[in-house]
Design a protein around this motif. Structure first.
Motif, PDB file in Angstrom:
ATOM      1  N   ALA A 109       0.751  -1.262   0.028  1.00  0.00           N
ATOM      2  CA  ALA A 109       0.052   0.037   0.116  1.00  0.00           C
ATOM      3  C   ALA A 109       1.040   1.248  -0.066  1.00  0.00           C
ATOM      4  O   ALA A 109       1.909   1.408   0.552  1.00  0.00           O
ATOM      5  CB  ALA A 109      -0.877   0.022   1.214  1.00  0.00           C
ATOM      6  N   LEU A 110       0.242   2.642  -0.692  1.00  0.00           N
ATOM      7  CA  LEU A 110       1.255   3.624  -0.429  1.00  0.00           C
ATOM      8  C   LEU A 110       0.154   4.634   0.061  1.00  0.00           C
ATOM      9  O   LEU A 110      -0.905   4.316  -0.035  1.00  0.00           O
ATOM     10  CB  LEU A 110       1.273   4.060  -1.971  1.00  0.00           C
ATOM     11  CG  LEU A 110       2.060   3.126  -2.681  1.00  0.00           C
ATOM     12  CD1 LEU A 110       2.370   3.892  -4.287  1.00  0.00           C
ATOM     13  CD2 LEU A 110       3.517   2.960  -2.211  1.00  0.00           C
ATOM     14  N   CYS A 136       0.692   3.835 -10.486  1.00  0.00           N
ATOM     15  CA  CYS A 136       0.430   2.464  -9.553  1.00  0.00           C
ATOM     16  C   CYS A 136      -0.088   1.198 -10.316  1.00  0.00           C
ATOM     17  O   CYS A 136       0.277   0.351 -10.025  1.00  0.00           O
ATOM     18  CB  CYS A 136      -0.920   3.030  -8.746  1.00  0.00           C
ATOM     19  SG  CYS A 136      -0.429   4.198  -7.166  1.00  0.00           S
ATOM     20  N   ALA A 142      -1.229   0.130  -4.674  1.00  0.00           N
ATOM     21  CA  ALA A 142      -2.457   1.338  -4.820  1.00  0.00           C
ATOM     22  C   ALA A 142      -2.380   2.297  -3.609  1.00  0.00           C
ATOM     23  O   ALA A 142      -1.720   1.944  -2.655  1.00  0.00           O
ATOM     24  CB  ALA A 142      -3.645   0.366  -4.403  1.00  0.00           C
ATOM     25  N   VAL A 143      -2.896   3.553  -4.008  1.00  0.00           N
ATOM     26  CA  VAL A 143      -2.712   4.355  -2.779  1.00  0.00           C
ATOM     27  C   VAL A 143      -4.081   4.241  -1.907  1.00  0.00           C
ATOM     28  O   VAL A 143      -4.906   4.098  -2.365  1.00  0.00           O
ATOM     29  CB  VAL A 143      -2.898   5.870  -3.365  1.00  0.00           C
ATOM     30  CG1 VAL A 143      -3.054   6.829  -2.301  1.00  0.00           C
ATOM     31  CG2 VAL A 143      -1.474   6.097  -4.085  1.00  0.00           C
ATOM     32  N   VAL A 144      -3.870   4.031  -0.700  1.00  0.00           N
ATOM     33  CA  VAL A 144      -5.082   3.624   0.163  1.00  0.00           C
ATOM     34  C   VAL A 144      -5.372   4.654   1.129  1.00  0.00           C
ATOM     35  O   VAL A 144      -6.473   4.694   1.844  1.00  0.00           O
ATOM     36  CB  VAL A 144      -4.771   2.072   0.971  1.00  0.00           C
ATOM     37  CG1 VAL A 144      -4.567   1.041   0.019  1.00  0.00           C
ATOM     38  CG2 VAL A 144      -3.506   2.237   1.909  1.00  0.00           C
TER      39      VAL A 144
END
Lengths: 353, 353
Positions: A109-110, A136, A142-144
């Motif tokens: 995760a990012l 991504c 993925a940006v979470v």
């Protein structure tokens, strides 16, 4: 007046210790500031595998049975849109690569935290957000979670993006693991990011091929790890302080020497030409999609072959090896003699990443 | 000229969509910007327990057998030193609290990424770093990795600190879990952070007791979870948009109404007085060390007792409950009647956190 001038000299010296651009360049001045000021009050957690004192690309802590890698970077690049990329692609690639070179090619995760200047055009933000999403997807990341702050005009110049990331590393590849005879592999030609960015700033055009190398490398490095496994000792992306900075850092932390054959280091003719015109050495300037690997001799050829079969590793090369001499230093064999390859004293220009 | 004016109107409208201070305030404008622009290209990872679309205090993803909570915040507070705290204490507390209110009172690691203005005094950085270290000790947390960037004079105003954090949550307490009849607990009196900061900016003194409430709450919330376990449904820290913002957000995400008895909400006389002078409503202003809990009725009294026994929970109170009516809204019973408690349209002032 000599009695009082002593005092005022002392006062002004105390008060005048101030941050300079070199403190943000990622080299010696940054490390000194971090060690003496920013990190001096912190100890590493007892269970940390790589903590703050490791000053590596990321930290490694145990979570359950897994090695969790954690990293953070703030991106202040100017201009935010440049040949070959933009601040969004840079932010995602930079964090993905910091995880990947620690062994965490599986990016879990990012985060994305933006600080934006009031009056910034929403259309530009859309371009940046789209670029982050596309990068991504390329990195299977993925940006979470995120954060958005706005500062007034004149309080911040444009946009700053911080990305942090977490990944899982079955096998950790820290800076400190190079051994004598390990083969040093380089995944791509060097200098494209920094030289194309500075050429853009100077308004100089060198032909259409000169563009940033910014890209996520986790897919490439995952392939290398599949083939090399634990024979891959160390991986590092050669970012702010260039290939010279990355090699010096791993030599110093590993307590070995590193010998590099200059002729084996791929540099495109565009980068060579532009570097000469701008007075910049490709060894000393930032890359954003180039990694260095130290691999045990028995696996080096297999890993190199695997890298070259990947589109992001076509130009990969074996450029040198670890040596049990010149500990902590990098020896450059130029073909006509040898000299130490030093890391740059500071970035050639601020806000390059 | 009417033919061309149509076109130019269209052009100027397209180009003039620009970021305003309200986009960074954490309320409706921020949520709209995030949903329509910043997050529109991202989907949640399939295995995410709380992803980006949850827009919660942190994301939750599985790592091995554990629920890993991940959060990020950039701190732009002005001034960076204020009564009761500083930007370093704020950065650590803010991130620790975002983790803790998701159920991750066990803070595994923090990151610290600083963007500093050239010429910033090193002595101030030392004060900030010391404060971060002390607050980490208080929260049993550690900064394990960081980043330092420097921007030129006039490119950034002072210092911006981003902190990201990871923690492990045996039981996740998201915004969306409040049910009718759950008791709403508040851990402390409200309004101290925002009102003391704005009083400081205005140069008004209200007596020595008015100071920010900034503090890490993970020790307090861990005690609550020990007693309440899964009967604690939701926890949320009432930061940028105040208690009103936090309550509206959990009511909306949980799809329930929330009824609050105004007389039960602790507000100090200093905050009341200063708020009246400054024209600020304590319900609508930032706190940095105050959390809201929604607890099943059978555990509410035990949890409240436990909170009150802790030095950070002495002023804790039961202030209301979830109701199966007015879904998504907060009803404030003022003692002489009822009205909807709305979240503020925007921060009363920028750079409050």
């Amino acid at each position: 007046m000599s009695d009082t001038s002593d005092t005022s000299d002392f006062d002004s010296e105390t008060e005048s210790e101030r941050i300079g651009l070199e403190h943000g360049a990622g080299g010696e001045a940054t490390r000194k500031l971090v060690a003496e000021t920013l990190a001096s009050g912190f100890g590493d957690p007892e269970d940390a595998i790589v903590g703050l004192t490791g000053m590596d690309d990321g930290a490694v802590i145990p979570v359950g049975e897994e090695n969790l890698v954690l990293t953070t970077d703030s991106h202040v690049i100017d201009p935010p849109f440049f040949p070959g990329g933009d601040i969004g692609r840079l932010a995602v690639s930079g964090t993905v690569n910091d995880l990947a070179v620690m062994g965490a090619t599986d990016v879990r995760a990012l985060t994305s935290a933006m600080v934006i200047e009031a009056n910034y055009p929403v259309a530009k933000l859309e371009r940046i957000a789209d670029s982050m999403a596309a990068t991504c997807e390329e990195a299977n990341a993925a940006v979470v979670t995120g954060d958005t702050k706005v500062m007034g005009n004149g309080e911040i110049d444009g946009i700053v993006i911080n990305t942090a990331g977490v990944g899982v590393a079955p096998h950790v590849t820290p800076d400190s693991a190079v051994e004598p005879n390990d083969v040093i592999l380089l995944t791509d030609s060097i200098g494209e990011h920094g030289i194309s960015l500075l050429a853009e700033r100077e308004g100089i055009e060198f032909g259409s091929d000169l563009a940033s190398d910014v890209k996520p490398l986790n897919d490439l490095l995952a392939r290398a790890l599949e083939v090399g496994g634990k024979n891959i000792k160390t991986m590092k992306d050669a970012t702010r302080m260039g290939l010279a900075g990355a090699l010096n850092e791993i030599a110093e932390k590993s307590g070995v020497g590193i010998e590099i054959r200059e002729e084996r280091v791929p540099v495109t003719s565009d980068v060579k030409g532009a570097g000469e015109m701008l007075g910049l050495d490709p060894f000393q300037i930032a890359n954003e999609g180039v990694a260095v690997l130290a691999v045990a001799p028995k696996s080096a050829e297999n890993v190199l072959d695997e890298l070259r079969e990947h589109p992001k590793g076509e130009n990969a090369a074996a450029i040198g090896k670890g040596i049990d001499d010149h500990h902590g230093r990098v020896v450059l064999d130029t073909g006509i003699g040898s000299r130490y390859l030093r890391e740059p004293a500071s970035e050639p220009a601020p806000r390059i990443c």
